[in-house]
Design a protein around this motif. Sequence first.
Motif, PDB file in Angstrom:
ATOM      1  N   SER A 189       0.861  -1.219  -0.008  1.00  0.00           N
ATOM      2  CA  SER A 189       0.178  -0.046   0.177  1.00  0.00           C
ATOM      3  C   SER A 189       0.851   1.198  -0.008  1.00  0.00           C
ATOM      4  O   SER A 189       1.851   1.445   1.064  1.00  0.00           O
ATOM      5  N   GLY A 190       0.774   2.269  -0.798  1.00  0.00           N
ATOM      6  CA  GLY A 190       1.540   3.244  -1.134  1.00  0.00           C
ATOM      7  C   GLY A 190       1.848   3.368  -2.375  1.00  0.00           C
ATOM      8  O   GLY A 190       1.915   2.543  -3.272  1.00  0.00           O
ATOM      9  N   ASN A 201      -1.789  -3.680  -5.337  1.00  0.00           N
ATOM     10  CA  ASN A 201      -1.669  -2.276  -5.009  1.00  0.00           C
ATOM     11  C   ASN A 201      -2.897  -1.857  -4.097  1.00  0.00           C
ATOM     12  O   ASN A 201      -4.073  -1.852  -4.410  1.00  0.00           O
ATOM     13  N   TRP A 202      -2.516  -1.922  -2.542  1.00  0.00           N
ATOM     14  CA  TRP A 202      -3.809  -1.964  -1.655  1.00  0.00           C
ATOM     15  C   TRP A 202      -4.044  -0.536  -1.181  1.00  0.00           C
ATOM     16  O   TRP A 202      -4.563  -0.287  -0.357  1.00  0.00           O
ATOM     17  N   THR A 203      -3.327   0.511  -2.093  1.00  0.00           N
ATOM     18  CA  THR A 203      -3.761   1.907  -1.756  1.00  0.00           C
ATOM     19  C   THR A 203      -5.262   2.078  -1.887  1.00  0.00           C
ATOM     20  O   THR A 203      -5.855   3.007  -1.014  1.00  0.00           O
ATOM     21  N   THR A 204      -6.093   1.100  -2.578  1.00  0.00           N
ATOM     22  CA  THR A 204      -7.529   1.077  -2.768  1.00  0.00           C
ATOM     23  C   THR A 204      -8.057  -0.090  -2.235  1.00  0.00           C
ATOM     24  O   THR A 204      -7.278  -1.150  -2.230  1.00  0.00           O
ATOM     25  N   VAL A 205      -9.257  -0.534  -1.889  1.00  0.00           N
ATOM     26  CA  VAL A 205      -9.911  -1.535  -1.447  1.00  0.00           C
ATOM     27  C   VAL A 205     -11.108  -1.493  -2.336  1.00  0.00           C
ATOM     28  O   VAL A 205     -11.818  -0.555  -2.285  1.00  0.00           O
ATOM     29  N   PRO A 206     -11.158  -2.663  -3.172  1.00  0.00           N
ATOM     30  CA  PRO A 206     -10.451  -3.904  -3.563  1.00  0.00           C
ATOM     31  C   PRO A 206      -8.947  -3.281  -3.880  1.00  0.00           C
ATOM     32  O   PRO A 206      -9.075  -2.161  -4.750  1.00  0.00           O
ATOM     33  N   PRO A 207      -7.832  -4.014  -3.919  1.00  0.00           N
ATOM     34  CA  PRO A 207      -6.636  -3.813  -4.507  1.00  0.00           C
ATOM     35  C   PRO A 207      -6.547  -3.817  -5.900  1.00  0.00           C
ATOM     36  O   PRO A 207      -7.450  -4.467  -6.454  1.00  0.00           O
ATOM     37  N   GLY A 247       0.976  -9.284   2.998  1.00  0.00           N
ATOM     38  CA  GLY A 247       0.452 -10.466   3.959  1.00  0.00           C
ATOM     39  C   GLY A 247      -0.641 -10.494   4.296  1.00  0.00           C
ATOM     40  O   GLY A 247      -1.853  -9.419   4.064  1.00  0.00           O
ATOM     41  N   ILE A 248      -1.223 -11.307   5.031  1.00  0.00           N
ATOM     42  CA  ILE A 248      -2.687 -11.413   5.451  1.00  0.00           C
ATOM     43  C   ILE A 248      -3.121 -10.347   6.441  1.00  0.00           C
ATOM     44  O   ILE A 248      -4.099  -9.706   6.273  1.00  0.00           O
ATOM     45  N   ASP A 249      -1.959  -9.815   7.192  1.00  0.00           N
ATOM     46  CA  ASP A 249      -2.217  -8.673   8.000  1.00  0.00           C
ATOM     47  C   ASP A 249      -2.840  -7.647   7.535  1.00  0.00           C
ATOM     48  O   ASP A 249      -3.545  -6.689   7.706  1.00  0.00           O
ATOM     49  N   LEU A 250      -2.019  -7.239   6.152  1.00  0.00           N
ATOM     50  CA  LEU A 250      -2.643  -6.285   5.549  1.00  0.00           C
ATOM     51  C   LEU A 250      -3.895  -6.311   4.799  1.00  0.00           C
ATOM     52  O   LEU A 250      -4.783  -5.389   4.787  1.00  0.00           O
ATOM     53  N   TYR A 251      -4.444  -7.599   4.537  1.00  0.00           N
ATOM     54  CA  TYR A 251      -5.716  -7.926   3.911  1.00  0.00           C
ATOM     55  C   TYR A 251      -6.677  -7.448   5.171  1.00  0.00           C
ATOM     56  O   TYR A 251      -7.630  -6.605   4.759  1.00  0.00           O
ATOM     57  N   VAL A 252      -6.367  -7.673   6.333  1.00  0.00           N
ATOM     58  CA  VAL A 252      -7.236  -7.461   7.401  1.00  0.00           C
ATOM     59  C   VAL A 252      -7.340  -5.994   7.700  1.00  0.00           C
ATOM     60  O   VAL A 252      -8.404  -5.483   7.901  1.00  0.00           O
ATOM     61  N   LYS A 254      -6.717  -3.450   6.159  1.00  0.00           N
ATOM     62  CA  LYS A 254      -7.429  -2.784   4.779  1.00  0.00           C
ATOM     63  C   LYS A 254      -8.839  -2.952   4.643  1.00  0.00           C
ATOM     64  O   LYS A 254      -9.577  -1.751   4.521  1.00  0.00           O
ATOM     65  N   VAL A 255      -9.280  -4.071   4.976  1.00  0.00           N
ATOM     66  CA  VAL A 255     -10.877  -4.485   4.773  1.00  0.00           C
ATOM     67  C   VAL A 255     -11.544  -4.154   5.982  1.00  0.00           C
ATOM     68  O   VAL A 255     -12.751  -3.761   6.042  1.00  0.00           O
TER      69      VAL A 255
END
Length: 488
Positions: A189-190, A201-207, A247-252, A254-255
């Motif tokens: 993200s960034g 790219n997780w700057t937005t959700v969904p990535p 990783g998984i923590d980033l999914y959590v 962000k969502v």
Amino acid sequence: MKGKLLVGSAIAATAAAQQTLYGQCGGIGWTGATNCVAGAACTSYNAYYYQCIPGATTAVTTTKATTTPVTTTKTTTKVTTTPVTTTKTTTKVTTTPVTTTKTTTTKTTTPVTTTKTTTGVSGSCPTTFVSTSGKEFRLAGQKFYYAGSNAYFIPMYGPNDTGDMDAALDAFKSSGLKVLRTWGFADFSGPQQSYVTVFQNWTTVPPVIQTTQEWGLPRLDYVVAGAEARGIKLIIPFVNNWADYGGIDLYVNKVVGSGGTHDNFYTNTQIKTIYKNYIAAVVARYKNSPAIMAWELANEIRCAGTNLGASSSCNAAVLTSWASEMSAYIKSLDPCHLVSVGDEGFFNIAGNSDYVYNGGAGVDNEALTALSTIDFGTFHMYPNSWGETYDWGNKWITDHAAIADKHNKPMVLEEYGVPRSSGLRDTYMAQYHATVLNSSIAGDMFWQFGTTVPNWGQSYDDGYSIFPADADWNTLVPGWAAQMAAKN
Ligand SMILES: *[C@@H]1O[C@H](CO)[C@@H](O)[C@H](O)[C@H]1NC(C)=O
Ligand SMILES: *[C@@H]1O[C@H](CO)[C@@H](O)[C@H](O)[C@H]1NC(C)=O
Ligand SMILES: *[C@@H]1O[C@H](CO)[C@@H](O)[C@H](O)[C@H]1NC(C)=O
């Protein structure tokens, strides 16, 4: 393997010092030295790892962290109580400008060629794909016992990456190793940073899945095409349990956001959809490639992660149910490639006092291996990090061979290592090899393959890497690969 931060935490104490050649000098979560000794430049390998490599010393500028501000310093300790001791520190990320004179060569994405040799039978799979027969693998109609290794970093090389990727794959091929496990995830993200591989790219959700961006999936294309050209088989995991590469923590984070737990990943509907969409994008690219040996659900799933802990409702049944759903999903997209879990092999035996046997991590290796949409079992082994003796490692191997025997599926020792610094690597690796040879373990993949490439230089040395310059290289790599191949 959580990998690099094992060493990082030890070096962190010398924050004011200059980092030695090939030492870490920056990256998300890094709190140690950011300047290199004379003759070395701090160069960004990826957002999580900068390394002092030979070259003109460059000024290092400090910028604010571009991802989650809370990062961790990880120390691996006995897993009896907590598998990973997490010390939270808030740090700034130092970003090197990477003021090298090198320019990136224009990427021309090599299309993955398809060598489909399907027989006349509708629905049959190419014999150039790895398949299973009972506890054994098969390739081109022959038994396929193999030695392979991990080199997670091959899609992550810095400037002028294609020459480096080719050099690393050439070295892998000539070592006699047959199967390479490398990361198929890079969640970030960034803003795009110089030479940092980002697949989502997780700057937005969904990535946004980076399907065409130069530092996105085209780099994985290059690895897959390169493996295909050399006859190397790949195991590709889709997400990391640990915070390296998101990783998984980033999914959590962000969502779900604040209050989320690591295991939301296994149950949250939106997260599951995002994960499946990523799988679909990657699988579609290489569905016809014989270079893919197996799709892997994740690297080392557990109820808890690096930053986020587990909720009280997480247990082995939750992870097994998730693995069942996700492996069935992959099979629905691509019935011809194998699917594995990538778990550490923990058992779920009620009442056992040992963390690796009692289901405490939320992993039940036997239940995962038994799933109809999982083709082979996986397990990892770090006796010294897990509070076990090195001798115990032999039992861990035969315990898993027994699962292969019971369920009549191949079992792969997919990551393991003895630190070079222990002085015991030769002794115990030789024992483990003997135990593997005299068992139904189908594949063996030490952590991890060390290599030196023209632009990047020496690959990251987490203390477990085995390099050609190491005295035990010949025995532990080409010699061992030949012994496994002789079982065929
Ligand atoms: C890229 O690497 C190749 C060999 O790996 C080398 O011949 C070439 O000069 C390099 N290009 C740049 C711009 O560094
Ligand atoms: C992610 O997307 C944002 C725009 O939404 C962009 O500013 C940023 O540079 C992108 N990051 C990467 C790594 O591509
Ligand atoms: C090989 O394994 C069998 C059990 O499967 C065991 O009885 C035998 O002792 C082992 N041999 C060696 C040399 O370890």
